[in-house]
Design a protein around this motif. Sequence first.
Motif, PDB file in Angstrom:
ATOM      1  N   THR A  78       0.967  -1.379   0.041  1.00 46.87           N
ATOM      2  CA  THR A  78      -0.298   0.336   0.073  1.00 46.87           C
ATOM      3  C   THR A  78       0.955   1.575   0.234  1.00 46.87           C
ATOM      4  O   THR A  78       0.561   2.002  -0.048  1.00 46.87           O
ATOM      5  CB  THR A  78      -1.063  -0.123   1.201  1.00 46.87           C
ATOM      6  OG1 THR A  78      -0.581  -0.114   2.533  1.00 46.87           O
ATOM      7  CG2 THR A  78      -2.133  -0.877   1.100  1.00 46.87           C
ATOM      8  N   HIS A  79       2.213   0.843  -0.414  1.00 41.75           N
ATOM      9  CA  HIS A  79       3.052   1.780   0.211  1.00 41.75           C
ATOM     10  C   HIS A  79       3.720   2.401  -1.398  1.00 41.75           C
ATOM     11  O   HIS A  79       5.421   1.697  -1.025  1.00 41.75           O
ATOM     12  CB  HIS A  79       4.069   2.185   0.918  1.00 41.75           C
ATOM     13  CG  HIS A  79       3.606   2.177   2.489  1.00 41.75           C
ATOM     14  ND1 HIS A  79       2.877   2.922   3.049  1.00 41.75           N
ATOM     15  CD2 HIS A  79       2.664   0.552   2.869  1.00 41.75           C
ATOM     16  CE1 HIS A  79       1.963   2.498   4.111  1.00 41.75           C
ATOM     17  NE2 HIS A  79       2.150   1.345   4.047  1.00 41.75           N
ATOM     18  N   PHE A  80       3.857   2.785  -2.765  1.00 42.23           N
ATOM     19  CA  PHE A  80       3.817   2.913  -3.581  1.00 42.23           C
ATOM     20  C   PHE A  80       4.829   4.044  -4.187  1.00 42.23           C
ATOM     21  O   PHE A  80       4.099   4.991  -3.185  1.00 42.23           O
ATOM     22  CB  PHE A  80       3.173   2.381  -5.454  1.00 42.23           C
ATOM     23  CG  PHE A  80       3.209   1.264  -5.086  1.00 42.23           C
ATOM     24  CD1 PHE A  80       4.418   0.577  -6.105  1.00 42.23           C
ATOM     25  CD2 PHE A  80       1.985   0.474  -4.460  1.00 42.23           C
ATOM     26  CE1 PHE A  80       3.267  -0.882  -6.387  1.00 42.23           C
ATOM     27  CE2 PHE A  80       2.048  -1.029  -4.897  1.00 42.23           C
ATOM     28  CZ  PHE A  80       2.552  -1.756  -6.048  1.00 42.23           C
ATOM     29  N   SER A  81       6.190   4.196  -3.999  1.00 44.93           N
ATOM     30  CA  SER A  81       6.587   5.500  -4.760  1.00 44.93           C
ATOM     31  C   SER A  81       6.229   5.591  -5.815  1.00 44.93           C
ATOM     32  O   SER A  81       6.024   4.909  -6.662  1.00 44.93           O
ATOM     33  CB  SER A  81       7.978   5.504  -4.585  1.00 44.93           C
ATOM     34  OG  SER A  81       8.530   4.229  -5.149  1.00 44.93           O
ATOM     35  N   LEU A  82       6.372   6.401  -6.941  1.00 51.79           N
ATOM     36  CA  LEU A  82       6.744   6.905  -8.101  1.00 51.79           C
ATOM     37  C   LEU A  82       7.087   5.799  -9.036  1.00 51.79           C
ATOM     38  O   LEU A  82       7.021   5.205  -9.215  1.00 51.79           O
ATOM     39  CB  LEU A  82       6.638   8.355  -8.425  1.00 51.79           C
ATOM     40  CG  LEU A  82       6.380   8.466  -9.873  1.00 51.79           C
ATOM     41  CD1 LEU A  82       5.167   8.331 -10.538  1.00 51.79           C
ATOM     42  CD2 LEU A  82       7.055  10.282 -10.174  1.00 51.79           C
ATOM     43  N   ARG A  83       8.558   5.489  -8.039  1.00 53.07           N
ATOM     44  CA  ARG A  83       9.476   4.733  -8.876  1.00 53.07           C
ATOM     45  C   ARG A  83       8.759   2.888  -8.518  1.00 53.07           C
ATOM     46  O   ARG A  83       9.447   2.553 -10.056  1.00 53.07           O
ATOM     47  CB  ARG A  83      10.506   4.678  -8.636  1.00 53.07           C
ATOM     48  CG  ARG A  83      11.637   3.600  -9.506  1.00 53.07           C
ATOM     49  CD  ARG A  83      12.668   4.779  -9.021  1.00 53.07           C
ATOM     50  NE  ARG A  83      14.088   3.185  -9.437  1.00 53.07           N
ATOM     51  CZ  ARG A  83      14.379   2.330 -10.784  1.00 53.07           C
ATOM     52  NH1 ARG A  83      14.531   4.281 -12.030  1.00 53.07           N
ATOM     53  NH2 ARG A  83      14.659   2.063 -11.866  1.00 53.07           N
ATOM     54  N   ASP A  84       8.426   2.365  -7.455  1.00 53.14           N
ATOM     55  CA  ASP A  84       7.198   1.877  -7.944  1.00 53.14           C
ATOM     56  C   ASP A  84       6.386   1.339  -8.415  1.00 53.14           C
ATOM     57  O   ASP A  84       6.480   0.637  -9.145  1.00 53.14           O
ATOM     58  CB  ASP A  84       6.669   1.245  -6.199  1.00 53.14           C
ATOM     59  CG  ASP A  84       7.832   1.353  -5.242  1.00 53.14           C
ATOM     60  OD1 ASP A  84       9.068   0.839  -5.564  1.00 53.14           O
ATOM     61  OD2 ASP A  84       8.282   1.052  -3.678  1.00 53.14           O
ATOM     62  N   TYR A  85       5.795   2.788  -8.978  1.00 56.15           N
ATOM     63  CA  TYR A  85       4.486   2.406  -9.831  1.00 56.15           C
ATOM     64  C   TYR A  85       4.875   2.492 -10.937  1.00 56.15           C
ATOM     65  O   TYR A  85       4.291   1.504 -12.213  1.00 56.15           O
ATOM     66  CB  TYR A  85       3.578   3.783  -9.547  1.00 56.15           C
ATOM     67  CG  TYR A  85       2.336   3.627 -10.600  1.00 56.15           C
ATOM     68  CD1 TYR A  85       1.492   3.476  -9.988  1.00 56.15           C
ATOM     69  CD2 TYR A  85       2.952   4.043 -12.000  1.00 56.15           C
ATOM     70  CE1 TYR A  85      -0.076   3.096 -10.873  1.00 56.15           C
ATOM     71  CE2 TYR A  85       1.071   4.451 -12.594  1.00 56.15           C
ATOM     72  CZ  TYR A  85      -0.247   4.078 -11.673  1.00 56.15           C
ATOM     73  OH  TYR A  85      -1.445   4.033 -12.562  1.00 56.15           O
ATOM     74  N   THR A  86       5.865   3.285 -11.583  1.00 58.16           N
ATOM     75  CA  THR A  86       6.056   2.937 -13.145  1.00 58.16           C
ATOM     76  C   THR A  86       7.108   1.684 -13.073  1.00 58.16           C
ATOM     77  O   THR A  86       7.051   1.169 -14.273  1.00 58.16           O
ATOM     78  CB  THR A  86       7.405   3.735 -13.144  1.00 58.16           C
ATOM     79  OG1 THR A  86       7.266   5.285 -13.221  1.00 58.16           O
ATOM     80  CG2 THR A  86       8.262   4.162 -14.110  1.00 58.16           C
TER      81      THR A  86
END
Length: 92
Positions: A78-86
């Motif tokens: 539940t803790h996504f950074s922008l890099r994780d999302y990409t």
Amino acid sequence: MLAISISHNASAALMRSGVIVSAALEERFSRTKNFVGYPKQAIDYCLKKEGVSASKLDRIACTTIDNPGLMIKAKTSTHFSLRDYTDYYGER
């Protein structure tokens, strides 16, 4: 019987003769709100609390039917950074 849920609010419950004798949410141990994934610490807690070894279990049930098995293998948080999302969704 040990019941396991790997989805939102992952948890484990131990039953004897159809009665729940122990249950726990993984987020209580991981300190991650709404933890998603394999609830190892919750399972360990239930077994230890009731004095049962894993080899003595007669059945194990995975109560999550709407989530694919990939949920266990892939990073889900539940803790996504922008890099994780990409990294997870790529160019989609």
